[in-house]
Write a protein that holds these residues in place. Structure first.
Motif, short mmCIF file in Angstrom:
data_model
loop_
_atom_site.label_atom_id
_atom_site.label_comp_id
_atom_site.label_asym_id
_atom_site.label_seq_id
_atom_site.Cartn_x
_atom_site.Cartn_y
_atom_site.Cartn_z
N GLU B 310 73.94 2.74 9.33
CA GLU B 310 73.25 2.12 8.19
C GLU B 310 73.27 2.96 6.92
O GLU B 310 73.33 2.43 5.82
CB GLU B 310 71.79 1.81 8.57
CG GLU B 310 71.67 0.42 9.20
CD GLU B 310 70.24 0.03 9.45
OE1 GLU B 310 69.38 0.42 8.63
OE2 GLU B 310 69.99 -0.65 10.45
N GLN B 311 73.19 4.29 7.10
CA GLN B 311 73.07 5.18 5.94
C GLN B 311 74.26 5.05 4.98
O GLN B 311 74.11 5.16 3.77
CB GLN B 311 72.97 6.65 6.40
CG GLN B 311 71.53 7.16 6.48
CD GLN B 311 70.76 6.50 7.61
OE1 GLN B 311 71.35 5.91 8.51
NE2 GLN B 311 69.44 6.55 7.55
N ARG B 312 75.45 4.83 5.49
CA ARG B 312 76.65 4.82 4.66
C ARG B 312 77.42 3.51 4.88
O ARG B 312 77.12 2.76 5.80
CB ARG B 312 77.54 6.02 4.98
CG ARG B 312 77.77 6.18 6.48
CD ARG B 312 79.03 6.89 6.83
NE ARG B 312 79.18 7.00 8.27
CZ ARG B 312 79.57 6.02 9.08
NH1 ARG B 312 79.83 4.83 8.61
NH2 ARG B 312 79.70 6.23 10.38
#
Lengths: 340, 340
Positions: B310-312
């Motif tokens: 999710e972060q990237r």
């Protein structure tokens, strides 16, 4: 955004993605184009209908001219080719061949113009391609458009359907596009208001077809002009065609330019005119429908189809205003290269 | 016949008629093309089926190379783009942009090659266009082809359908086309038998689809190579993709050339390879079908789809033969211009 086209814009990589997103999608990105797959998926026509499929590449120079630009031509040209079959044009593809160094701002203007013409015609650009060639291997921008239309059950128009007695109509004045391009190139100013007639003719064609269901064929007299179009029809149907010079609509400025430059106006290109061959009993209805459309106000019945004489091949004749008759030949060689 | 292309061959007049009759019709004139109207009229698909529509322009240089030529590419490229949607390609349009002075004999060779490739693919060239640009404004010959295919009811493949757990297949060795073109241009001879992989892949794709109905998508890794294709799929589906370097088929000669010249083989263009993403339970069936086809004998399962973090954003990873992992980026800028 970069200011000019670079080789990387044709790479298949992230620079190409950028020009697609920022120029092409921005101008005319619809549902299918935005999907991002290699082919657009389109609904098929209903039972009994058929497809009309046509293609045209555009290499006109200059790219911008009074009355239009290469983008408007690219949309209208293919829309008209599909429409002359009697079909309703629906979908276009668009392939660009760009030359390294071409200004992005010009490309954006061209794409905006394509979007506008597509909107007027009621067609959508659903799939595309972008190639970039190195400086000196192209000429700014070339555009290919291909078009798909839907043809109603039972409808069959063809240049091979002309019969003796049929009337020949043209939707307006001849030579506007060719003479406009030529004046731009040579920096001649024949008349302030002369401009290209580039226009989508699908609505006009549909109107005429509704009013006169026994139209034999439509054909747009682009490269090679009216003379080449009529010779094509004569050969396809093995008939003669006789045109009355005084019935043919031509602007005074175009006539003057042709006389001065030694061009035959019958061989000069048009981009917003259509020739229509129709059964004699429906000729007036076809003309009335034509004249009601904004692109057909100068429409006229200009001649008729006669039987070809057996001894020689099919011919096109022009009855001049002086009462004499001359043969109207197909264009030989090249008069004005890169007119579209 | 004239020995070279002249401006008059694009005039719309009698010289254009001659090049059409003597070169294009001679090579691939079928029923629709010979009709001589502006649009080809084609039967529509059956109820519930849909159309697939794609376009591609070809500007490759040199025009002739080991394993193919610009004509073969022009047919195969569009056939493959239509086929990757899962559709059966049926009809092609063909638009030529010729440069004044281009040898007619070369044009004839190109057209013969197009006819051969079309025959193998089972498609017909049904409509065309010819433009000629003046010397110095083009580069011999550019070709646009657009293609129409028929997509069966209910079939829906898309780069947006990849799911975690899916397997990634490629149909054979990477980089053959790009390295062949590059060696031609630089007159390097890496290995006598290295040649372009240009091929119509529609039959292979149909075979795989029959054996593995839950294929998520096909995509041909042309410009930008495997790396760009996988990055496109990862972005469309919002997933990660991990490729095992030792599973990826690459010819020794291609690998050597890439190392010598500093190219990344994952970014080099292919013209006869397809990437396939398939549900894990059908991966072996897909591979078996692929390997049975003459263009898929070196096919392999090369990696799989995983969930994006999710972060990237979605990423493509390469597990190298040394055990390390690197990010496989989309091509930035341009590696080999005019590869197709």
């Amino acid at each position: 955004m970069d200011s000019v086209v670079l080789l990387g814009h044709g790479s298949g990589g992230s620079m190409m993605k950028r020009i697609i997103d920022e120029v092409f999608f921005e101008a005319y990105g619809g549902e299918e184009l935005l999907q991002g797959d290699d082919a657009a998926i389109l609904p098929a026509p209903a039972n009994g209908e058929r497809l009309a499929f046509s293609t045209d590449s555009f290499v006109v120079t200059p790219h911008f001219f009074p009355g239009g630009d290469i983008g408007k031509l690219a949309v209208c040209g293919t829309v008209n080719d599909v429409a002359t079959s009697g079909a309703k044009p629906l979908y276009l593809s668009c392939g660009f061949i760009l030359e390294e160094g071409f200004p992005i701002e010009s490309l954006q203007r061209i794409c905006a113009s394509m979007a506008l013409a597509a909107k007027e015609a009621g067609v959508r650009i659903v799939t595309g391609d972008t190639k970039v060639v190195n400086r000196g291997s192209g000429d700014g921008v070339f555009i290919n458009t291909s078009g798909i239309g839907i043809l109603e059950q039972g409808k069959s128009l063809s240049g091979a359907h002309c019969k003796a007695g049929d009337k020949v109509l043209v939707s307006g004045t001849l030579g506007d596009h060719g003479i406009t391009i030529m004046s731009c190139r040579e920096s001649l100013a024949f008349e302030a208001d002369l401009q290209s007639d580039a226009a989508p003719l699908n609505h006009l064609i549909a109107d005429v077809l509704k009013a006169a269901p026994s139209v034999r064929c439509f054909r747009d007299p682009t490269r090679g002009g009216l003379a080449s179009t009529l010779n094509e029809l004569a050969a396809q149907s093995q008939v003669d065609i006789t045109i009355e010079e005084e019935a043919v609509p031509v602007k005074q400025a175009v006539l003057g330019a042709c006389e001065m430059l030694g061009f035959d106006v019958y061989q000069v290109a048009n981009e917003g005119k259509v020739v229509c061959v129709v059964a004699p009993e429906e000729a007036q209805a076809a003309l009335a429908a034509m004249k009601k459309n904004c692109y057909g106000t100068d429409g006229a019945i200009i001649g008729e189809i006669t039987q070809a004489q057996e001894q020689r091949g099919p011919k096109v004749f022009l009855k001049t205003t002086f009462g004499s008759t001359r043969i109207l030949d197909m264009l030989v060689g090249e008069q004005l290269p890169r007119i579209c």
